[in-house]
Enzyme design. Structure first.
Site, PDB file in Angstrom:
ATOM      1  N   ASN A  37     -48.210  -1.781 -62.084  1.00 25.61           N
ATOM      2  CA  ASN A  37     -47.730  -0.872 -61.032  1.00 25.61           C
ATOM      3  C   ASN A  37     -48.865  -0.324 -60.173  1.00 25.61           C
ATOM      4  OD1 ASN A  37     -45.787   0.543 -59.664  1.00 25.61           O
ATOM      5  ND2 ASN A  37     -45.409   2.060 -61.264  1.00 25.61           N
ATOM      6  N   HIS A 122     -33.845   8.222 -69.555  1.00 25.87           N
ATOM      7  CA  HIS A 122     -34.440   9.404 -68.935  1.00 25.87           C
ATOM      8  C   HIS A 122     -33.362  10.337 -68.382  1.00 25.87           C
ATOM      9  CE1 HIS A 122     -38.494   7.272 -67.853  1.00 25.87           C
ATOM     10  NE2 HIS A 122     -38.093   7.012 -69.085  1.00 25.87           N
ATOM     11  N   ARG A 147     -34.946  11.174 -72.985  1.00 27.03           N
ATOM     12  CA  ARG A 147     -36.198  11.814 -72.599  1.00 27.03           C
ATOM     13  C   ARG A 147     -35.884  12.857 -71.540  1.00 27.03           C
ATOM     14  NH1 ARG A 147     -41.270   9.408 -69.111  1.00 27.03           N
ATOM     15  NH2 ARG A 147     -40.056  10.320 -67.414  1.00 27.03           N
ATOM     16  N   ASP A 210     -42.297  13.500 -72.227  1.00 20.74           N
ATOM     17  CA  ASP A 210     -43.565  12.862 -71.843  1.00 20.74           C
ATOM     18  C   ASP A 210     -44.466  13.893 -71.161  1.00 20.74           C
ATOM     19  OD1 ASP A 210     -45.590  11.185 -71.046  1.00 20.74           O
ATOM     20  OD2 ASP A 210     -44.285   9.696 -70.084  1.00 20.74           O
ATOM     21  N   HIS A 212     -47.423  13.148 -70.183  1.00 23.53           N
ATOM     22  CA  HIS A 212     -48.124  12.317 -69.197  1.00 23.53           C
ATOM     23  C   HIS A 212     -49.595  12.704 -69.051  1.00 23.53           C
ATOM     24  CE1 HIS A 212     -47.764   9.340 -65.807  1.00 23.53           C
ATOM     25  NE2 HIS A 212     -46.843   8.895 -66.645  1.00 23.53           N
ATOM     26  N   GLU A 262     -48.874   3.589 -73.813  1.00 26.29           N
ATOM     27  CA  GLU A 262     -48.329   2.735 -72.746  1.00 26.29           C
ATOM     28  C   GLU A 262     -49.421   2.193 -71.838  1.00 26.29           C
ATOM     29  OE1 GLU A 262     -45.598   5.502 -70.900  1.00 26.29           O
ATOM     30  OE2 GLU A 262     -46.976   5.875 -69.268  1.00 26.29           O
ATOM     31  N   HIS A 312     -43.069   0.988 -74.223  1.00 22.65           N
ATOM     32  CA  HIS A 312     -42.893   1.413 -72.837  1.00 22.65           C
ATOM     33  C   HIS A 312     -41.828   0.543 -72.166  1.00 22.65           C
ATOM     34  CE1 HIS A 312     -45.202   1.927 -68.743  1.00 22.65           C
ATOM     35  NE2 HIS A 312     -44.238   2.812 -68.851  1.00 22.65           N
ATOM     36  N   ASP A 316     -41.025  -0.037 -63.791  1.00 25.65           N
ATOM     37  CA  ASP A 316     -42.075  -0.924 -63.255  1.00 25.65           C
ATOM     38  C   ASP A 316     -42.352  -2.091 -64.205  1.00 25.65           C
ATOM     39  OD1 ASP A 316     -43.100   1.739 -64.362  1.00 25.65           O
ATOM     40  OD2 ASP A 316     -44.893   0.509 -64.628  1.00 25.65           O
ATOM     41  N   TRP A 402     -52.829  12.235 -63.562  1.00 22.66           N
ATOM     42  CA  TRP A 402     -51.444  12.126 -63.113  1.00 22.66           C
ATOM     43  C   TRP A 402     -50.560  11.740 -64.289  1.00 22.66           C
ATOM     44  CZ3 TRP A 402     -47.974   7.954 -62.850  1.00 22.66           C
ATOM     45  CH2 TRP A 402     -46.712   8.315 -62.311  1.00 22.66           C
TER      46      TRP A 402
HETATM   47  O1  KDG Z   1     -46.330   2.994 -63.815  1.00 23.51           O
HETATM   48  C1  KDG Z   1     -46.341   4.222 -64.469  1.00 23.51           C
HETATM   49  C2  KDG Z   1     -45.055   4.443 -65.231  1.00 23.51           C
HETATM   50  O2  KDG Z   1     -44.705   3.318 -65.947  1.00 23.51           O
HETATM   51  C3  KDG Z   1     -45.165   5.621 -66.145  1.00 23.51           C
HETATM   52  O3  KDG Z   1     -45.454   6.760 -65.407  1.00 23.51           O
HETATM   53  C4  KDG Z   1     -43.872   5.793 -66.916  1.00 23.51           C
HETATM   54  O4  KDG Z   1     -44.950   7.317 -68.390  1.00 23.51           O
HETATM   55  C5  KDG Z   1     -44.033   6.573 -68.169  1.00 23.51           C
HETATM   56  C6  KDG Z   1     -43.008   6.398 -69.201  1.00 23.51           C
HETATM   57  O5  KDG Z   1     -43.181   6.956 -70.262  1.00 23.51           O
HETATM   58  O6  KDG Z   1     -42.040   5.692 -68.938  1.00 23.51           O
HETATM   59 MG    MG Z   2     -45.121   7.724 -70.478  1.00 21.63          MG
END
Ligand code: KDG
Ligand code: MG
Length: 402
Positions: A37, A122, A147, A210, A212, A262, A312, A316, A402
């Site tokens: 991605n 999600h 999630r 998540d 992140h 992931e 994961h 994407d 991010w």
């Molecule tokens: O390309 C980035 C995404 O795949 C990601 O942000 C998704 O963190 C993610 C998840 O847990 O699905």
């Molecule tokens: Mg993730």
């Protein structure tokens, strides 16, 4: 038997996908997902300029030797671009091998270890009421594991929350858009979100979240501890995993299960976390961690430490990856859960597939190979469009994860 063609197909039915198609002199072909991605063209070049020419004339049945040839042979080991390209080759070769054996891929891997595959989806919203509505919708659709992400009061845009009326797709602009982050506001808000989800939906749903990569280890310890009453299935990526020692600190403070991986691309990225039992779920995927060949090795290492898989599966990752992942999930003894973020209908049209959803679970189907195809004519109608992931800054302008 010989490989006579290796072709890279790039398309953008709403978002970019890169697919590798390998064809043999006997007409049997296999396909693999090569989507990274926001950096798709780097993998296209890696395949077209290097790996595809090196595949010509090779025996497609020598999957292990070809994997080693590309992994050891490149000299510059590991890395997301390299391992995504290797994964595409590996997935296409497993597809070919299963077709040659006239079997669905899971049979070739050793047969199924379960009847069906638990997935999580999600649910998100701009605030708590909208998020609760999204959880209700996912539950009605049959999902047993959800999630939950929500907008945070005082934070304008955040990870995992869809723009009004649209499905969430993080790669949203030609050049990276900017988001703002406040760990303080997030930490103060999140427990109240999960308290309300549990209050409304009771204890039966599996809830996931998540982070992140946004928190420091001690902040992640605090969050895990404060979420304990809501017994999450997992808290994902609480802090960046480059420094794996950091997870010791998180573990000292909380029994909330942890999921990481992931963005990992080899077994070496997972080793310390697994061997020190610092995580509960390993999230490596077929497409970004070197294909089925290396995912098997990661799962076997994880099984020694009672770490389970939780691959994961965001949008994407193409349906080709999803198909291969579901065959892997059907077989892998230490399976935990599989992420499932549904693709848009047009994506499912470009990639017709045998896998199907059934009341919160998936089955991979019994087509030979991994059961996913690409409609090349339809794909050609959706040319590549550059789309970047956002970046993230703290309130004072400091660039953040991010
Ligand atoms: O390309 C980035 C995404 O795949 C990601 O942000 C998704 O963190 C993610 C998840 O847990 O699905
Ligand atoms: Mg993730």
């Amino acid at each position: 038997m010989k490989i006579v063609e290796a072709k890279v197909i790039v398309c953008c039915p709403g978002r970019n996908f890169v697919t590798l198609k390998i064809t043999t002199d006997e007409g049997v072909y296999g396909i693999g997902d090569a989507t990274l991605n926001g950096r798709e063209k780097a993998v296209v070049s890696f395949l077209e300029d290097y790996l595809c020419p090196m595949l010509m004339g090779r025996d497609p049945q020598q999957i292990e030797d070809i994997w080693q040839y590309f992994y050891r042979g490149v000299y510059w080991r590991r890395g997301a671009v390299n391992m995504t390209a290797i994964a595409a080759v590996d997935t296409a070769l497993w597809d070919i091998k299963a077709k040659l054996a006239n079997m669905p891929l899971y049979q070739l891997l050793g047969g199924r270890s379960r009847d069906r595959i638990l997935v999580y989806t999600h649910a998100n919203g701009k605030d708590i009421p909208q998020t609760l509505e999204a959880v209700a919708k996912a539950k009605e659709a049959g999902y047993k594991a959800i999630r939950v992400q929500s907008g945070i009061p005082g934070v304008e845009k955040t990870y995992g929350v869809a723009k009004e009326g649209k499905n969430y797709e993080p790669a949203d602009a030609d050049l990276p858009s900017e988001e703002m982050w406040s760990s303080e506001k997030y930490l103060n808000f999140l427990p109240s979100l999960f308290a309300q989800v549990r209050e409304q939906f009771g204890d039966d749903l599996h809830l996931l979240h998540d982070v992140h990569h946004r928190l420091s280890p001690i902040e992640a310890g605090r969050l895990g501890k404060e979420l304990e009453p809501f017994h999450l299935f997992w808290m994902e990526d609480p802090t960046p995993a480059e420094n794996q020692e950091a997870f010791k600190l998180i573990r000292q403070h909380t029994t909330t299960p942890l999921a990481v991986g992931e963005i990992f691309n080899t077994i070496h990225d997972c080793r310390e976390l697994i061997q020190n039992q610092l995580i509960d779920y390993i999230r490596t995927s077929v497409v970004h961690a070197g294909g089925i060949t290396s995912l098997r090795r990661i799962a076997d290492l994880a099984s020694l430490y009672q770490v389970r898989t939780g691959s994961h599966g965001a949008t994407d990752l193409s349906p080709v990856c999803m198909g291969a992942a579901l065959h892997f999930d059907y077989w892998v003894p230490n399976f935990g859960i599989q992420e499932h973020m549904p693709h848009q209908p047009i994506v499912d049209e470009v990639f017709p597939h045998a896998y199907r959803f059934d009341d919160g679970y998936f089955v991979p189907g019994d087509s030979v190979g991994h059961g996913v195809e690409i409609d090349e004519k339809l794909a050609a109608k959706y040319p590549y469009k550059r789309m970047c992931l956002p970046v993230n800054r703290l309130e004072d302008g400091t660039l953040w994860n991010w």
